[in-house]
Enzyme design. Structure first.
Site, mmCIF file in Angstrom:
data_model
loop_
_atom_site.group_PDB
_atom_site.id
_atom_site.type_symbol
_atom_site.label_atom_id
_atom_site.label_comp_id
_atom_site.label_asym_id
_atom_site.label_seq_id
_atom_site.Cartn_x
_atom_site.Cartn_y
_atom_site.Cartn_z
ATOM 1 N N ARG A 243 0.822 -1.205 0.000
ATOM 2 C CA ARG A 243 0.000 0.000 0.000
ATOM 3 C C ARG A 243 0.860 1.260 0.000
ATOM 4 O O ARG A 243 0.517 2.270 -0.620
ATOM 5 C CB ARG A 243 -0.921 -0.027 1.218
ATOM 6 C CG ARG A 243 -1.939 1.105 1.260
ATOM 7 C CD ARG A 243 -3.027 0.795 2.290
ATOM 8 N NE ARG A 243 -4.010 1.856 2.353
ATOM 9 C CZ ARG A 243 -4.136 2.703 3.374
ATOM 10 N NH1 ARG A 243 -3.322 2.600 4.415
ATOM 11 N NH2 ARG A 243 -5.053 3.638 3.363
ATOM 12 N N ASN B 53 -3.848 9.089 4.165
ATOM 13 C CA ASN B 53 -2.611 8.581 4.755
ATOM 14 C C ASN B 53 -2.562 8.661 6.275
ATOM 15 O O ASN B 53 -1.949 7.813 6.938
ATOM 16 C CB ASN B 53 -1.402 9.354 4.204
ATOM 17 C CG ASN B 53 -1.166 9.094 2.730
ATOM 18 O OD1 ASN B 53 -1.609 8.073 2.194
ATOM 19 N ND2 ASN B 53 -0.475 10.006 2.067
ATOM 20 N N HIS C 226 -6.407 -5.872 -2.090
ATOM 21 C CA HIS C 226 -7.149 -5.999 -0.834
ATOM 22 C C HIS C 226 -7.386 -7.449 -0.450
ATOM 23 O O HIS C 226 -8.126 -7.731 0.491
ATOM 24 C CB HIS C 226 -8.466 -5.236 -0.924
ATOM 25 C CG HIS C 226 -8.294 -3.761 -0.789
ATOM 26 N ND1 HIS C 226 -9.353 -2.869 -0.792
ATOM 27 C CD2 HIS C 226 -7.175 -2.996 -0.634
ATOM 28 C CE1 HIS C 226 -8.889 -1.624 -0.660
ATOM 29 N NE2 HIS C 226 -7.573 -1.685 -0.569
ATOM 30 N N HIS D 273 0.430 4.326 -2.567
ATOM 31 C CA HIS D 273 0.172 5.698 -2.145
ATOM 32 C C HIS D 273 1.302 6.640 -2.565
ATOM 33 O O HIS D 273 1.081 7.854 -2.649
ATOM 34 C CB HIS D 273 -0.038 5.750 -0.626
ATOM 35 C CG HIS D 273 -1.419 5.351 -0.217
ATOM 36 N ND1 HIS D 273 -2.195 6.085 0.652
ATOM 37 C CD2 HIS D 273 -2.185 4.285 -0.581
ATOM 38 C CE1 HIS D 273 -3.363 5.496 0.814
ATOM 39 N NE2 HIS D 273 -3.376 4.387 0.072
#
Length: 322
Positions: free
Chosen positions: A67, A99, A198, A71
């Site tokens: 992740r 975040n 996910h 990001h």
């Protein structure tokens, strides 16, 4: 626990995918699988060993490192801007809405960087560490491998506003997800494949509470179980798994969606009578197809707008500019 020594499946890239990489940011082909062959030949084993240790200690860390890379890349490219700490004169991306109190794994990146600086000072960028660590995390959790290219350099700036606007929300609609990914050159199917990340990790109660108490397209027994750990008020940071096998990278995520067991609103919109349903069914019944498409999309994502050549810098400390 994942078999960290198991051989990974490395997926080759199609000619079409390679063309897309050129269109969306390999910066004149300056990224290379052999970028550090002479300057830091052991860098991959250093990163892999550190990631395996971190995931062995906490399986969730694999999802966190994956992740972190996402990001980073979705905000002005894969330049390690997400790692920069705020200072009195500088605001980074860590406090952006998507975040704050959410992204993690910085200590693992710090450990890797310290080890690399000891082995080959000032050579391996933080952006390249993030790219390699994401791949190694998926492999550590029994997912597919892919060929990572290197040569990214690190930004000297960050953008709080871009982090707030570019990163998809857990409350996103299907059209919102398609648009967010399309803005960076991804197809709807690539978005669905990347959403399959996910299949590992956990989420905080605060990001799925509204779905749990206010949405109807959710399996009743699944919702009842979740409510025990996610009350209608309080318990914001209580964790629940993103799919039914959160420490194994597999296609269970898509089967869960078909059974209305998507944890986040932005998960279940992928299977809710819309244009994504067919692809979700495909990935649910064809794990090899999902692995191939996920690996291909990860290569494409990891090559979004890198800084190369003399642009940016190679940070000595990933948390601050030189």
């Amino acid at each position: 626990m994942a078999n960290l020594s198991a051989p990974s499946r490395v997926f080759k890239l199609s000619t079409f995918t390679l063309c897309l990489l050129v269109l969306f940011g390999t910066s004149s082909g300056q990224l290379s699988a052999n970028f550090y062959a002479r300057t830091c030949p052991n860098f991959r084993s250093i990163i892999t060993r550190a990631v395996n240790t971190a995931v062995r200690n906490e399986a969730r860390m694999g999802a966190s490192l994956l992740r972190l890379h996402f990001h980073d890349c979705f905000v002005n490219g894969c330049d390690a801007s997400v790692l920069l700490d705020d200072t009195a004169n500088f605001t980074g991306e860590k406090t952006a809405g998507p975040n704050s109190n959410s992204i993690r794994g910085f200590n693992v990146i710090d450990t890797i960087k310290t080890q690399l600086e000891r082995q080959c000072p000032g050579v391996v960028s933080c952006a390249d560490i993030l790219s390699a660590a994401a791949r190694d995390s998926v492999v550590a959790l029994r997912g597919p491998g892919w060929n990572v290219l290197f040569g990214r350099r690190d930004s000297t700036t960050a953008s709080l506003s871009a982090a707030n606007s570019n990163l998809p929300s857990p409350a996103s609609s299907l059209s919102g997800l398609i648009s967010s990914f399309s803005n960076l050159g991804f197809t709807a199917n690539e978005m669905i494949a990347l959403s399959g990340a996910h299949t590992i990790g956990q989420a905080r109660c605060t990001v799925f509470r509204n779905r749990l108490y206010n949405e109807n397209n959710i399996n009743a027994s699944f919702a009842a179980t979740l409510r025990r750990n996610c009350p209608s008020s309080g318990g914001d940071n209580n964790l629940s798994p993103l799919d039914s096998s959160p420490t194994s990278f597999d296609n269970r995520y898509f089967s869960d969606l078909i059974n209305q067991k998507g944890l986040l609103h932005s998960d279940q919109v992928l299977f809710n009578g819309g244009s994504a349903d067919a692809q979700v069914r495909t990935y649910s019944s064809n794990p090899a197809t999902f692995n191939r498409d996920f690996a291909s999309a990860m290569v494409k994502m990891s090559n979004l707008s890198p800084l190369t050549g003399t642009s940016g810098q190679v940070r000595i400390n990933c948390r601050k500019t030189n």
